[in-house]
Enzyme design. Structure first.
Site, PDB file in Angstrom:
ATOM      1  CE  LYS B  81     -20.741 -32.224 -59.071  1.00 20.28           C
ATOM      2  NZ  LYS B  81     -19.697 -32.193 -58.021  1.00 20.28           N
ATOM      3  CB  SER B 156     -17.610 -28.957 -58.811  1.00 24.82           C
ATOM      4  OG  SER B 156     -17.818 -30.201 -58.157  1.00 24.82           O
ATOM      5  CB  SER B 180     -17.453 -30.522 -55.046  1.00 24.03           C
ATOM      6  OG  SER B 180     -16.405 -29.955 -55.786  1.00 24.03           O
TER       7      SER B 180
END
Lengths: 478, 480
Positions: B81, B156, B180
């Site tokens: 990420k 997210s 997330s």
């Protein structure tokens, strides 16, 4: 109508650790800009702080020396504001739970009475970087982050100070304590000690405080005093003429010898303090404090007393020697096991201090180390050189850094104690000064000194003065 | 079928037997991404996939140790990420303001990943600075859900979940501040675990809300999750909040019996707002666990109703400070040329940040302001303590708390962009875990009639991830 001045101080002092507060970068001063930086002190995305234990140790040391309560639990907090010298846009400081609280410092007030100045707190925080403007005229401003993250102790007083002179004495006392305990060099030229001042004026007898004015960022005690004196005049004048003061932050302009407004209260920052979520609360065990307490160096007051008792110095002399822990250390190293420490003290107070003043240096920059000074005294005591020659040798040591013995050898300054050698010179002097001799014999006793002087002159000061006296007397009184 | 379709477990085996090379896998991933890019509606899971950089990482790994076969991951590429720093690689955080920022250092999780034979392979899309529940807040465009490309992947960590579910990555490291990892894992039908706060070092993870953020794996299988978490866990002296605890061999717990466990079902997680289909699927998951021999208890987590407010006050307060450093002065993009400092700050930050980020910065700045601090931040901290105590009491009675991950399955792209409050409310089942610092996972539990995956949330006591892996593997075994 009489007015009373209320003064409180905030002192930022740099703790002399080798690495920064929250990373392992060096704290060395005067290096190439941005050469001592890393992701942590540059506040790069993702970097995290870790508290340097040495910072905590020095913070606690200072706390103990300043008579504070050391908090079992203290908490770092983020102080938020935007400025290019602050790369994270917050400073890691302490707010609600400082490391040290409720301390005090003793000073002598202007009436010679002991006065206690209470400290609100002495907390840890990190320094910001340094902006460099106008390196090139009209060019861009630059930032040097070498200082960013260097540990500071912020000492805050209660509004206990009443005069500029008291402020000056308080600052000197704090500086001495911090230097003595080895937590800071307090070198003001390097910005290691900066002072903010809060001052307000009220009518005598009034309970409430007047309107507070803050004067920020002064790096000399003399300036603090001058700024306060200026503010008292300025504020008194406004109040006397029926005017009203508004709360301001001001700066001291050394050229104008006056303070100028920087910002009004409405423009003051809201720092939005909150506990640092990256650092766990600092928990201090009592053994940690005990250990530091035991190792705590002698404080200025105690040392002054000891100098008087142990070395037989006057209060005045010991006050001057102890005004700097380095000079006090120098003295003690030089006179270790020496039979007449007072003699060395006098020498330091006159000769050494003169050199420091002339050359504008600190004692640790002096080429004559305590050991070298001691050697000079050993030569004097042993009769190898006279006191007069010693001064000459000392000056030579200061400029060349050579040892006393070497200089005596090279320059042939060894004292002449050979009776035969002195006898020849004494005879010469008597022959050349027949009139003086007869004056002496006629009762003009001062003529004797002249004759001694002549012998010394002829021997370039090397003749043993005791012998010269003895032999001259023997001859002319015969 | 390419190597990108396989699990860490499988690839590890093939690498060990030397039947394939690290670069064989990387090339298949590259081909998968290229193919997806040609799709009418690409997943848009990656922000950066630099094959030369990955080659270099793989080369370093193989060259350095010479003992890659002795490592845990044996050279399996892991996608990252884009708010976890990988050296010499852009770390954009999905933001305009960092679009050109290249990290000069590795996060500790990346250092550990490499040490354990993982190859950082590409940076994944995400909501800007991890703020969002739909991955629509990325400067680099929204990410799509591979199960239905008209739907959001969750957020997210939408990039990681979408990439793993769509076989554009073998496995990924995501981050979880308020759900997330778990919420996108649930919506994309993959496994995701947020470890106990302090289990994985945060050093090098760009902070959103420091007291919540944790790095964790998003993987195709429970076993992969165990392997990857093992690889990145461990005490880090560079992170003061990192816990000095032993890392268990999590993979040993996958497939182990759960007959000794008691699961807790909190009433508060099955109330109003829970989609009927989601409820049914979650209840089936609970039945599966019962069949496997667990005890079941209904429990109370009474302060749950304050979780959303508490979370959004504390997290945005921390965020408002954490994101203050992005000003375009030292790094990142400088958008204006001016001699006025205030203009520089205002313009850079106005242009550099997206709407959701600005919203949260303003919210956090407000709640920390003088005069409001006690009413908001301080009160929220008290509520946080109560929520944590809720869980402490619950774990006196049960071993694993079982709940839905999200009250609704993946929604349409664009559906909630204009209703941030509604979007915040959808985090109701995930944020309490972050407030309490507990470990929790989402394991796929079934699909809705529309073919959208639904995850089951498994919450354990601090540092008790092993029980989560045991329990998750039972659900996985049943659902497949």
């Amino acid at each position: 109508m009489n007015y009373e001045t209320i003064i409180g101080l905030e002192i930022h002092v740099q703790l002399n650790t080798r690495s920064k507060t929250f990373c392992s970068c060096s704290t060395r001063y005067g290096e190439r800009p941005n050469s001592h930086t890393c992701p942590v002190c540059l506040g790069l995305p993702g970097a995290l702080p870790v508290l340097n234990e040495e910072v905590l140790r020095k913070g606690v040391t200072a706390g103990i020396a300043l008579g504070c309560d050391i908090a079992e639990n203290s908490v770092f907090a983020w102080k938020n504001y935007f400025y290019p010298d602050l790369p994270k846009a917050y400073q890691i400081s302490q707010f609600e739970f400082p490391l040290n609280k409720n301390g005090y410092v003793l000073i002598e007030d202007e009436n010679g009475r002991e006065k206690k100045i209470d400290l609100t707190r002495a907390h840890l925080e990190e320094d910001a970087g340094k902006l460099i403007h106008d390196e090139v005229p009209k060019g861009p401003s630059k930032v040097d982050y070498n200082r960013c993250g260097v540990p500071l102790l912020e000492i805050v007083t209660e509004p206990d100070i009443r005069t500029p002179e008291e402020a000056y004495r308080f600052l000197s006392a704090v500086k001495e304590i911090l230097q003595y305990t080895g937590v800071s060099e307090c070198n003001m030229e390097k910005g290691e000690l900066r002072v903010d001042v809060n001052i307000s004026i009220r009518q005598e007898g009034e309970e409430r405080f007047g309107v507070k004015q803050e004067i920020k960022n002064m790096n000399s005690f003399a300036n603090v005093k001058r700024a306060l004196e200026y503010e008292i005049k300025r504020q008194t004048k406004i109040l006397r003429s029926g005017g009203v003061l508004s709360q301001e932050t001001r700066l001291f302009n050394t050229n104008k010898n006056a303070t100028v407004s920087m910002r009004a209260k409405e423009e003051a920052h809201d720092y939005r303090y909150f506990p640092d979520p990256d650092l766990v609360p600092v928990v201090i065990k009592s053994d940690f404090i005990d250990e530091i307490r035991q190792k705590l160096p002698e404080l200025p007051e105690a040392r002054r007393a000891r100098f008087i008792a142990r070395y037989g110095l006057t209060a005045y002399d010991s006050e001057i020697l102890c005004s700097s822990y380095r000079i006090a250390n120098y003295f003690e190293e030089a006179c270790e096991n020496f039979s007449n420490p007072k003699k060395i003290a006098n020498w330091i107070l006159s000769e050494v201090m003169r050199v420091l003043k002339e050359e504008k240096i600190e004692i640790d920059q002096c080429k004559v180390t305590p050991q070298m000074l001691r050697e000079l005294f050993d030569l004097m005591e042993g009769g190898t050189i006279s006191g007069k020659i010693a001064k000459e040798v000392f000056d030579n040591m200061v400029s060349t850094g050579k040892s006393a013995a070497l200089i005596v050898e090279e320059k042939g300054l060894r004292q002449v104690s050979d009776r035969g050698e002195i006898d020849i010179v004494v005879n010469d002097v008597l022959i050349e000064n027949e009139k003086v001799v007869s004056d002496y014999r006629a009762g003009k006793k001062s003529a004797f000194g002249y004759l001694v002087g002549q012998v010394m002159k002829k021997t370039e000061g090397k003749a043993n003065p005791k012998l010269v006296n003895e032999m001259l007397k023997e001859k002319i009184e015969k | 079928m390419g190597l990108n379709d396989l699990s860490i477990e499988k690839l590890r085996d093939l690498l060990k037997k030397k039947e394939i090379s690290v670069m064989d896998i990387v090339r298949d991933i590259e081909a998968g991404i290229a193919q997806d890019d040609k799709h009418e509606l690409p997943l848009n899971a990656y922000i950066n996939f630099d094959i030369n950089r990955i080659k270099k990482e793989a080369g370093d790994l193989i060259g350095n140790s010479g003992k890659i076969e002795n490592t845990l991951l044996k050279g399996v590429p892991i996608a990252i990420k884009d708010l976890i720093n990988v050296i010499h690689t852009p770390t954009t955080c999905g933001s305009n303001i960092l679009k050109n920022y290249v990290s000069p250092y590795d996060a500790t999780a990346i250092t550990l990943l490499k040490k354990n034979g993982g190859v950082p392979s590409g940076k994944l899309n995400m909501d800007e600075f991890a703020m969002g529940s739909s991955n629509e807040n990325s400067y680099f465009g929204a990410v799509r859900n591979p199960h239905d490309r008209s739907k959001i992947p969750g957020g997210s960590s939408g990039g990681p979940a979408s990439a793993v579910a769509g076989n554009l990555a073998v496995a990924a490291l995501g981050t979880d501040t308020g759900g997330s990892i778990r919420q996108p894992a649930s919506m994309c039908g993959v496994f995701g675990i947020k470890p106990t706060y302090g289990r994985v070092s945060r050093y090098g993870l760009v902070a959103y809300a420091s007291s919540f953020d944790q790095i964790g794996p998003i993987t195709k299988t429970v076993m992969d999750g165990a392997l990857l978490l093992e690889a990145v866990s461990g005490y880090d002296p560079k992170d003061s909040t990192s816990a000095n605890v032993e890392t268990p061999v999590f993979s040993d717990y996958v497939g182990k019996s759960i007959g000794d466990l008691t699961i807790g079902i909190p009433d508060e997680y099955f109330g109003e707002g829970l989609d009927d289909e989601v409820r049914t699927i979650v209840e089936q998951g609970i039945s599966t666990l019962k069949e496997a021999g667990t005890g079941v208890k209904r429990i109370k987590l009474s302060y749950t109703k304050y979780a959303i407010a508490t979370y959004y006050i504390i997290a945005t307060a921390e965020a408002s400070s954490n994101l203050a450093r992005f000003d375009g002065i030292r790094y990142g993009t400088r958008y204006v040329k001016t001699e006025d400092l205030e203009t520089l700050y205002k313009e850079n930050r106005s242009i550099g940040f997206g709407d959701e980020v600005k919203r949260r910065i303003l919210l956090g700045t407000f709640t920390l302001s003088s005069g409001y601090y006690d009413a908001y931040y301080l009160k929220a901290q008290k509520a946080r303590t109560l929520i944590r105590e809720d869980f402490t009491q619950a774990f006196d009675e049960v071993d694993i708390i079982v709940t839905p991950v999200s009250p609704i399955p993946a929604w349409d792209l664009g559906q909630m962009v204009d209703d941030p409050l509604q979007m915040y409310l959808s985090d109701i089942y995930t944020v309490p875990v972050n407030l309490a610092g507990l470990p929790a996972a989402s394991v796929n539990c079934g699909k809705t009639s529309g073919g959208l995956p639904v995850g089951l949330q498994l919450i354990a006591n601090h540092f008790n991830e092993s029980d989560i892996f045991r329990t998750a593997s039972v659900v996985e075994g049943k659902v497949g």
